[in-house]
Design a protein around this motif. Structure first.
Motif, PDB file in Angstrom:
ATOM      1  N   GLN A 194       0.823  -1.203   0.000  1.00  0.00           N
ATOM      2  CA  GLN A 194       0.000   0.000   0.000  1.00  0.00           C
ATOM      3  C   GLN A 194       0.862   1.258   0.000  1.00  0.00           C
ATOM      4  O   GLN A 194       0.502   2.273  -0.607  1.00  0.00           O
ATOM      5  CB  GLN A 194      -0.916  -0.005   1.217  1.00  0.00           C
ATOM      6  N   SER A 195       2.011   1.200   0.687  1.00  0.00           N
ATOM      7  CA  SER A 195       2.884   2.370   0.786  1.00  0.00           C
ATOM      8  C   SER A 195       3.638   2.651  -0.501  1.00  0.00           C
ATOM      9  O   SER A 195       4.162   3.758  -0.691  1.00  0.00           O
ATOM     10  CB  SER A 195       3.888   2.180   1.929  1.00  0.00           C
TER      11      SER A 195
ATOM     12  N   PRO B 123       0.455   7.410   5.326  1.00  0.00           N
ATOM     13  CA  PRO B 123      -0.121   7.900   4.072  1.00  0.00           C
ATOM     14  C   PRO B 123       0.777   8.940   3.418  1.00  0.00           C
ATOM     15  O   PRO B 123       1.661   9.523   4.074  1.00  0.00           O
ATOM     16  CB  PRO B 123      -1.450   8.508   4.519  1.00  0.00           C
ATOM     17  N   PHE B 124       0.533   9.175   2.153  1.00  0.00           N
ATOM     18  CA  PHE B 124       1.345  10.119   1.388  1.00  0.00           C
ATOM     19  C   PHE B 124       1.458  11.476   2.081  1.00  0.00           C
ATOM     20  O   PHE B 124       2.558  12.034   2.198  1.00  0.00           O
ATOM     21  CB  PHE B 124       0.756  10.294  -0.017  1.00  0.00           C
ATOM     22  N   ALA B 125       0.322  12.015   2.527  1.00  0.00           N
ATOM     23  CA  ALA B 125       0.323  13.356   3.126  1.00  0.00           C
ATOM     24  C   ALA B 125       1.246  13.409   4.344  1.00  0.00           C
ATOM     25  O   ALA B 125       1.948  14.414   4.556  1.00  0.00           O
ATOM     26  CB  ALA B 125      -1.098  13.747   3.520  1.00  0.00           C
ATOM     27  N   GLN B 126       1.246  12.359   5.136  1.00  0.00           N
ATOM     28  CA  GLN B 126       2.081  12.349   6.338  1.00  0.00           C
ATOM     29  C   GLN B 126       3.556  12.213   5.988  1.00  0.00           C
ATOM     30  O   GLN B 126       4.420  12.876   6.580  1.00  0.00           O
ATOM     31  CB  GLN B 126       1.646  11.201   7.250  1.00  0.00           C
ATOM     32  N   LEU B 127       3.873  11.367   5.014  1.00  0.00           N
ATOM     33  CA  LEU B 127       5.265  11.240   4.568  1.00  0.00           C
ATOM     34  C   LEU B 127       5.764  12.566   3.985  1.00  0.00           C
ATOM     35  O   LEU B 127       6.875  13.012   4.280  1.00  0.00           O
ATOM     36  CB  LEU B 127       5.384  10.132   3.526  1.00  0.00           C
ATOM     37  N   LYS B 128       4.934  13.175   3.151  1.00  0.00           N
ATOM     38  CA  LYS B 128       5.319  14.454   2.537  1.00  0.00           C
ATOM     39  C   LYS B 128       5.526  15.523   3.603  1.00  0.00           C
ATOM     40  O   LYS B 128       6.470  16.329   3.519  1.00  0.00           O
ATOM     41  CB  LYS B 128       4.247  14.915   1.543  1.00  0.00           C
TER      42      LYS B 128
ATOM     43  N   LYS C 233       4.890   8.338  -5.554  1.00  0.00           N
ATOM     44  CA  LYS C 233       4.390   9.704  -5.765  1.00  0.00           C
ATOM     45  C   LYS C 233       5.356  10.737  -5.207  1.00  0.00           C
ATOM     46  O   LYS C 233       5.574  11.797  -5.811  1.00  0.00           O
ATOM     47  CB  LYS C 233       3.016   9.862  -5.121  1.00  0.00           C
ATOM     48  N   LEU C 234       5.959  10.430  -4.063  1.00  0.00           N
ATOM     49  CA  LEU C 234       6.944  11.348  -3.486  1.00  0.00           C
ATOM     50  C   LEU C 234       8.125  11.531  -4.431  1.00  0.00           C
ATOM     51  O   LEU C 234       8.597  12.649  -4.657  1.00  0.00           O
ATOM     52  CB  LEU C 234       7.441  10.804  -2.145  1.00  0.00           C
TER      53      LEU C 234
ATOM     54  N   SER D   3       2.583   5.728  -2.340  1.00  0.00           N
ATOM     55  CA  SER D   3       2.987   6.979  -1.673  1.00  0.00           C
ATOM     56  C   SER D   3       4.453   7.284  -1.937  1.00  0.00           C
ATOM     57  O   SER D   3       4.823   8.434  -2.233  1.00  0.00           O
ATOM     58  CB  SER D   3       2.737   6.869  -0.166  1.00  0.00           C
TER      59      SER D   3
END
Length: 264
Positions: free
Chosen positions: A121-122, A245-250, A128-129, A125
């Motif tokens: 799932q990751s 999730p993507f937002a948290q990694l970003k 995308k990063l 993300s």
């Protein structure tokens, strides 16, 4: 003024705590402090504590929550210390895959298992990063913890990393990690073949001492970082277990650039 039953119980509990503290602060050890009370006094103290907790059960929940927060803080501090002590191997080891910008200003490290559902799932993300952040450097560390098949896949993936360019390995990684269902050695070999790997060399390198040493290094780092699951992440001095999730990694990447820490 007459105290309510609950207030009286609270006051008695505090009084007992104060008495115990007085004994201990006077120089007594915990065992000597207990000896300072008669059996009758001990029974009275136990009843006071029992009655107080029965009348105020929320105290137990508050204590558990406080203990949990204390343990989490201690764990975070321990992981941060490990990141500082082993930072070079975590970020710049020769035994790892580097994708994205190899000279990026921020490094995101992922410990993963090819059979881990949350790692699958990751992947979106992380991809995308990399696509949206040309200054991001991503380190991939194969941490096979989900059985013998995961270990076999890790050997093939490590061997693939040895011969493929970063771009080709990233293609292999995405192809293998996005494979649905449980995978093993044959799926890993098939993915490597699709991206142009030399299969004879791949199988030879998969059993090499170099591959063994690389996976052993990752396992040792994971132990120092107290990583007991995948995916696990290191960014800056922060080490985190679990899917993000993507937002948290970003946000963590952006924070590194903004304030030098993953959490500002």
């Amino acid at each position: 003024m007459r105290l309510s039953p609950s207030r009286a119980a609270s006051w008695r509990a505090l009084a007992v705590a104060g008495a115990l503290a007085g004994v201990i602060f006077a120089g007594a050890t915990p065992s000597r402090a207990a000896d300072a009370f008669s059996d009758q006094q001990k029974a009275g103290i136990q009843k006071i504590i029992h009655d107080y907790l029965v009348s105020n059960p929320e105290v137990i929940r508050e204590a558990i929550e406080a203990l949990k927060k204390r343990e989490e803080a201690a764990e975070l501090a321990s992981r941060e210390k490990a990141v500082v002590e082993h930072g070079e191997k975590i970020v710049h080891s020769a035994n790892q895959a580097v994708v994205g910008n190899p000279d990026g200003d921020v490094t995101l490290v992922e410990f993963f298992d090819y059979n881990c559902g949350y790692c699958k799932q990751s992947l979106a993300s992380v991809a995308k990063l990399i696509e949206t952040d040309p200054k991001l450097r991503v380190v991939l560390k194969d941490f096979p913890i989900l059985g013998a098949d995961s270990v076999d896949v890790a050997h093939i993936a490590t061997a693939a990393r040895m011969q493929l360019s970063p771009a080709k390995f990233w293609e292999f990684h995405k192809k293998l990690l996005s494979t649905r269902g449980h995978i093993g050695k044959q799926q890993a070999i098939a993915a490597a073949k699709e991206v142009g790997a030399d299969i004879d060399r791949l199988e030879k390198d998969a059993d090499s001492a170099e591959t063994q040493a690389a996976l052993k290094e990752v396992a040792a780092l994971a132990e120092q970082l107290k990583f007991d699951g995948t995916p696990s992440w290191v960014i800056g001095k922060e080490a985190v277990v679990g899917g993000l999730p993507f937002a948290q990694l970003k946000a963590k990447v952006d924070n590194i650039r903004k304030c030098g820490k993953a959490t500002c």
